[in-house]
Design an enzyme around this catalytic site. Structure first.
Site, mmCIF file in Angstrom:
data_model
loop_
_atom_site.group_PDB
_atom_site.id
_atom_site.type_symbol
_atom_site.label_atom_id
_atom_site.label_comp_id
_atom_site.label_asym_id
_atom_site.label_seq_id
_atom_site.Cartn_x
_atom_site.Cartn_y
_atom_site.Cartn_z
ATOM 1 N N LYS A 11 1.125 -1.476 0.070
ATOM 2 C CA LYS A 11 -0.292 0.224 0.341
ATOM 3 C C LYS A 11 0.742 1.017 0.585
ATOM 4 C CE LYS A 11 -3.773 -1.837 2.195
ATOM 5 N NZ LYS A 11 -4.680 -2.125 2.933
ATOM 6 N N TYR A 51 -12.846 -2.118 -2.778
ATOM 7 C CA TYR A 51 -13.125 -1.658 -1.676
ATOM 8 C C TYR A 51 -14.878 -2.407 -1.610
ATOM 9 C CZ TYR A 51 -8.376 -2.103 0.544
ATOM 10 O OH TYR A 51 -7.644 -2.809 0.621
ATOM 11 N N PHE A 59 -15.042 3.914 7.479
ATOM 12 C CA PHE A 59 -14.137 4.295 6.830
ATOM 13 C C PHE A 59 -14.097 4.408 5.243
ATOM 14 C CE2 PHE A 59 -13.991 -0.437 8.341
ATOM 15 C CZ PHE A 59 -13.114 -0.490 6.366
ATOM 16 N N ARG A 87 -1.535 -14.500 4.700
ATOM 17 C CA ARG A 87 -2.221 -13.280 5.807
ATOM 18 C C ARG A 87 -1.381 -13.454 7.516
ATOM 19 N NH1 ARG A 87 -7.021 -11.724 5.349
ATOM 20 N NH2 ARG A 87 -7.973 -12.063 7.452
ATOM 21 N N THR A 93 -5.310 -7.128 11.006
ATOM 22 C CA THR A 93 -5.349 -5.581 10.487
ATOM 23 C C THR A 93 -4.910 -4.258 11.316
ATOM 24 O OG1 THR A 93 -7.268 -7.048 9.043
ATOM 25 C CG2 THR A 93 -7.915 -4.522 9.336
ATOM 26 N N ASN A 114 -2.777 0.479 6.911
ATOM 27 C CA ASN A 114 -2.279 -1.065 7.002
ATOM 28 C C ASN A 114 -0.596 -1.299 6.515
ATOM 29 O OD1 ASN A 114 -3.570 -1.538 5.352
ATOM 30 N ND2 ASN A 114 -4.269 -2.982 7.158
ATOM 31 N N HIS A 117 -2.235 -5.400 1.711
ATOM 32 C CA HIS A 117 -3.246 -6.112 1.330
ATOM 33 C C HIS A 117 -3.407 -7.119 1.737
ATOM 34 C CE1 HIS A 117 -7.715 -7.035 0.847
ATOM 35 N NE2 HIS A 117 -7.263 -8.001 -0.795
ATOM 36 N N GLU A 128 -10.049 -11.568 -6.973
ATOM 37 C CA GLU A 128 -9.421 -10.046 -6.076
ATOM 38 C C GLU A 128 -8.279 -9.764 -8.000
ATOM 39 O OE1 GLU A 128 -10.046 -9.097 -1.567
ATOM 40 O OE2 GLU A 128 -7.314 -10.237 -2.815
HETATM 41 P P1 CMP Z 1 -7.872 -4.704 3.936
HETATM 42 O O1 CMP Z 1 -6.536 -5.659 4.334
HETATM 43 O O2 CMP Z 1 -6.736 -4.210 2.482
HETATM 44 O O3 CMP Z 1 -9.218 -4.725 4.386
HETATM 45 C C1 CMP Z 1 -9.266 -2.928 3.967
HETATM 46 C C2 CMP Z 1 -9.226 -2.462 4.394
HETATM 47 O O4 CMP Z 1 -10.180 -1.451 5.334
HETATM 48 C C3 CMP Z 1 -7.892 -2.544 5.540
HETATM 49 O O5 CMP Z 1 -7.071 -3.724 5.101
HETATM 50 C C4 CMP Z 1 -7.758 -1.239 5.872
HETATM 51 O O6 CMP Z 1 -6.775 -0.106 5.411
HETATM 52 C C5 CMP Z 1 -9.255 -0.891 6.244
HETATM 53 N N1 CMP Z 1 -9.887 -1.212 6.912
HETATM 54 C C6 CMP Z 1 -10.534 -1.660 8.142
HETATM 55 N N2 CMP Z 1 -10.897 -1.446 9.523
HETATM 56 C C7 CMP Z 1 -10.696 -0.179 9.260
HETATM 57 C C8 CMP Z 1 -11.115 0.501 10.354
HETATM 58 N N3 CMP Z 1 -11.636 0.422 11.567
HETATM 59 N N4 CMP Z 1 -10.687 2.327 10.010
HETATM 60 C C9 CMP Z 1 -10.174 2.009 9.543
HETATM 61 N N5 CMP Z 1 -10.117 1.434 8.129
HETATM 62 C C10 CMP Z 1 -9.865 0.467 8.193
#
Ligand code: CMP
Length: 142
Positions: A11, A51, A59, A87, A93, A114, A117, A128
């Protein structure tokens, strides 16, 4: 165990930190192989579509804004148990909950930025991968 494929994104915040190589090394050192890759910047439409399952979450708009804020590295990773292994290597996450030594523990800034993904199931992985890659771009490295 079976050989399978999963989808991975490095990311914008991890690209910005210049740790793409270190992240790929973590995958490769655990036996995952890169079988497709594209360095690109997502459009808003592409990020929203990716997404879409989160479109009603509070969010969502912030997530799309973040994911389009800079370049990302899209990858197909393959290997034994690739979905679960990826994972495990990524960690939870929320980096505050991620185990020591995981990518998110080491490179995430917060739950949104984070670092990586990874697909949550083999079914998600196929969806995906098809969303980002043509069949011809997926190399067989089994
Ligand atoms: P990802 O694994 O890409 O899947 C969904 C994404 O949404 C996650 O990683 C984060 O980047 C984002 N995400 C998930 N939960 C939250 C949250 N509570 N607040 C903000 N971003 C989130």
């Amino acid at each position: 165990m079976s050989t399978e494929r999963t989808f991975s994104i490095i990311k914008p915040n991890a690209v910005q930190k210049n740790v793409m190589g270190e992240i790929i090394t973590r995958f490769e050192s655990r036996g995952l192989r890169v079988s497709a890759a594209r360095f690109t910047r997502l459009t808003r439409e592409k990020a929203e579509g990716f997404y879409i399952e989160h479109k009603d979450r509070p969010f969502f708009q912030s997530l799309v804004h973040y994911m389009t804020s800079g370049p990302v590295l899209l990858m197909c990773l393959e290997g034994e148990n690739a979905v679960a292994l990826n994972r495990e290597i990524m960690g939870a996450t929320d980096p505050a909950k991620a185990a020591a030594g995981t990518i998110r523990k080491d490179f995430a800034d917060n739950i949104e930025a984070n670092a990586v993904h990874g697909s949550d199931s083999a079914k998600s992985a196929e969806r995906e991968l098809a969303y980002f890659f043509d069949k011809a771009e997926l190399q067989k490295r089994f």
